[in-house]
Scaffold this motif. Structure first.
Motif, PDB file in Angstrom:
ATOM      1  N   ASP A 236     -49.161  75.299 -12.784  1.00 54.38           N
ATOM      2  CA  ASP A 236     -48.690  75.999 -11.584  1.00 54.38           C
ATOM      3  C   ASP A 236     -47.165  76.115 -11.573  1.00 54.38           C
ATOM      4  O   ASP A 236     -46.610  77.099 -11.076  1.00 54.38           O
ATOM      5  CB  ASP A 236     -49.154  75.268 -10.317  1.00 54.38           C
ATOM      6  CG  ASP A 236     -50.656  75.340 -10.110  1.00 54.38           C
ATOM      7  OD1 ASP A 236     -51.306  76.193 -10.753  1.00 54.38           O
ATOM      8  OD2 ASP A 236     -51.183  74.536  -9.314  1.00 54.38           O
TER       9      ASP A 236
ATOM     10  N   PHE B 202     -52.822  70.649 -13.658  1.00 53.70           N
ATOM     11  CA  PHE B 202     -52.654  71.847 -12.830  1.00 53.70           C
ATOM     12  C   PHE B 202     -51.217  71.976 -12.325  1.00 53.70           C
ATOM     13  O   PHE B 202     -50.689  73.086 -12.193  1.00 53.70           O
ATOM     14  CB  PHE B 202     -53.635  71.827 -11.661  1.00 53.70           C
ATOM     15  CG  PHE B 202     -55.020  72.274 -12.039  1.00 53.70           C
ATOM     16  CD1 PHE B 202     -55.254  73.575 -12.435  1.00 53.70           C
ATOM     17  CD2 PHE B 202     -56.087  71.384 -12.009  1.00 53.70           C
ATOM     18  CE1 PHE B 202     -56.538  74.001 -12.796  1.00 53.70           C
ATOM     19  CE2 PHE B 202     -57.366  71.795 -12.363  1.00 53.70           C
ATOM     20  CZ  PHE B 202     -57.600  73.102 -12.755  1.00 53.70           C
TER      21      PHE B 202
ATOM     22  N   ARG C 192     -59.794  73.376  -6.790  1.00 47.74           N
ATOM     23  CA  ARG C 192     -59.534  72.477  -7.936  1.00 47.74           C
ATOM     24  C   ARG C 192     -60.419  71.232  -7.870  1.00 47.74           C
ATOM     25  O   ARG C 192     -60.142  70.222  -8.499  1.00 47.74           O
ATOM     26  CB  ARG C 192     -58.077  72.050  -8.010  1.00 47.74           C
ATOM     27  CG  ARG C 192     -56.956  73.007  -8.506  1.00 47.74           C
ATOM     28  CD  ARG C 192     -57.140  74.289  -8.767  1.00 47.74           C
ATOM     29  NE  ARG C 192     -56.157  75.180  -9.317  1.00 47.74           N
ATOM     30  CZ  ARG C 192     -54.821  75.151  -9.316  1.00 47.74           C
ATOM     31  NH1 ARG C 192     -54.150  74.184  -8.799  1.00 47.74           N
ATOM     32  NH2 ARG C 192     -54.126  76.121  -9.854  1.00 47.74           N
TER      33      ARG C 192
END
Length: 382
Positions: free
Chosen positions: A312, A308, A357
């Protein structure tokens, strides 16, 4: 036995990209036709199960305190629970065979391999093993080869953690006394043992050539750990060692890429923004396209976090980032039946809350290995 299910309404990460489309599971595999009971997972993400290619985080479950190494089986079961809670469906436990002794010694390796054989039928996560062999141990080459054959170990990585610089200068390596006492060895005898290993290093290269050739002939996959130079990578490639695990420098990583070798880096390195030892940055290497797989190393939650973080940060999209912890490691390990969500492959997946998440559920081979909260309620029809 795995159930037949149709997971509905979630955003699924398919090989061609993310899409809201039903995912159907039957007989432990992804299928291409609706079947079984429907489960509404709208609002969630479904991603391929994580494949951890190298991790020694299991050690803390086997010995939570010094000397507490009595019940390996229960420690491995606790490890599997942590793996599943972190979305990991295939885990490679990296076990040392080292002069360091204790949990890294050959006797403890035997306990771990025996324990794995006992508990594998009791768990859903696919537990694989990697043997990390310290190459200065010339007197153990025959014994380690026999161990690899007897336990059918598929993956061996060569290490050298001897403090050669201090030993070559006749100095006492730092932390030697504590290390020796921790494994119940007299510090002076431990130092003498290390000095003997260091003195025989000229014999290691030809011995390693021969050992590598025999293991490759037996079908064993080989890797090298912590290479610092392009020359070291070239020497190992010539031996048939095509996996570069945690190269310490960009030069070593670039040499691996130029030679067509697979490159593995640690997810904790990427998450923390750099190596705790001052080695090459995994984040920088990912941006340069120099990573084929990320490993948990010593921290299982870092795999999901690393993927992630890359997405991101705009280093790559989520599909490419997730491949570093699913399809990439699966292919390096020669596992053609997992790593992505495609009809015919194993139903290895993780359900994630896109806002937090958080891992909400994990399925390995179509069996639930972890589940919590609102997703558990949906599966139960509540």
């Amino acid at each position: 036995m795995s159930a037949a299910l149709t997971l509905q309404g979630a955003q699924v990460l398919w090989p061609e990209g993310p899409e809201v489309r039903d995912l159907t599971i039957a007989d432990g595999r992804v299928t291409d036709a609706p079947t079984g009971r429907g489960v509404d997972l709208s609002g969630y993400m479904i991603l391929p199960g994580i494949v951890d290619i190298h991790g020694d985080g299991f050690e803390r479950h086997l010995a939570p305190r010094r000397g507490a190494m009595k019940d390996v089986d229960q420690g491995l079961i606790a490890t599997e629970a942590e793996l599943a809670a972190n979305g990991i469906t295939t885990a490679t436990l990296a076990q040392f065979y080292s002069w360091e002794g204790g949990m890294r010694g050959p006797e403890f390796a035997e306990k771990v391999f025996a324990g794995l054989a006992t508990i594998r039928p009791q768990v859903d996560t696919d537990l694989l093993v990697q043997l990390r062999f310290e190459i200065p141990m010339l007197n153990d080459y025959a014994a380690v080869e026999e161990m690899i054959a007897r336990h059918a170990i598929p993956y061996v990585v060569f290490n050298d953690h001897l403090p050669h610089e201090e030993l070559s200068k006749g100095k006492r390596p730092p932390r030697l006394t504590g290390q020796a006492l921790r494994i119940g060895r007299n510090p002076e005898k431990h130092l003498a043992f290390m000095q003997d290993l260091h003195a025989r290093m000229p014999e290691v290269e030809p011995a390693l050539d021969a050992l590598s050739a025999r293991l490759i002939a037996a079908g064993v996959r080989l890797g090298s750990h912590d290479e610092a130079t392009a020359a070291a990578r070239a020497r190992n490639r010539a031996r048939g060692i095509h996996i570069a695990e945690f190269p310490e420098t960009l030069a070593a990583a670039e040499a691996a890429r130029a030679g067509g070798d697979s490159i593995i880096m640690g997810a904790p390195n990427l998450v923390r923004g750099g190596s705790h030892k001052g080695n090459a940055s995994a984040l920088e290497m990912a941006a340069m396209g120099l990573i084929d797989a990320l490993a948990s190393d010593y921290h299982y939650p870092s795999l999901k976090r690393a993927a992630f973080l890359l997405a991101d940060g705009g280093v790559c999209d989520l599909a490419a980032a997730w491949r570093l912890i699913s399809l990439g490691p699966a292919r390096i390990l020669g596992l053609e039946d997992r790593g992505e969500l495609r009809p015919g492959l194993r139903a290895d997946l993780t359900v994630i809350d896109p806002a937090s998440r958080r891992i909400m559920a994990t399925m390995a081979g179509g069996r639930i290995s972890y589940m919590n909260g609102a997703v558990a309620a949906r599966f139960m029809g509540l």
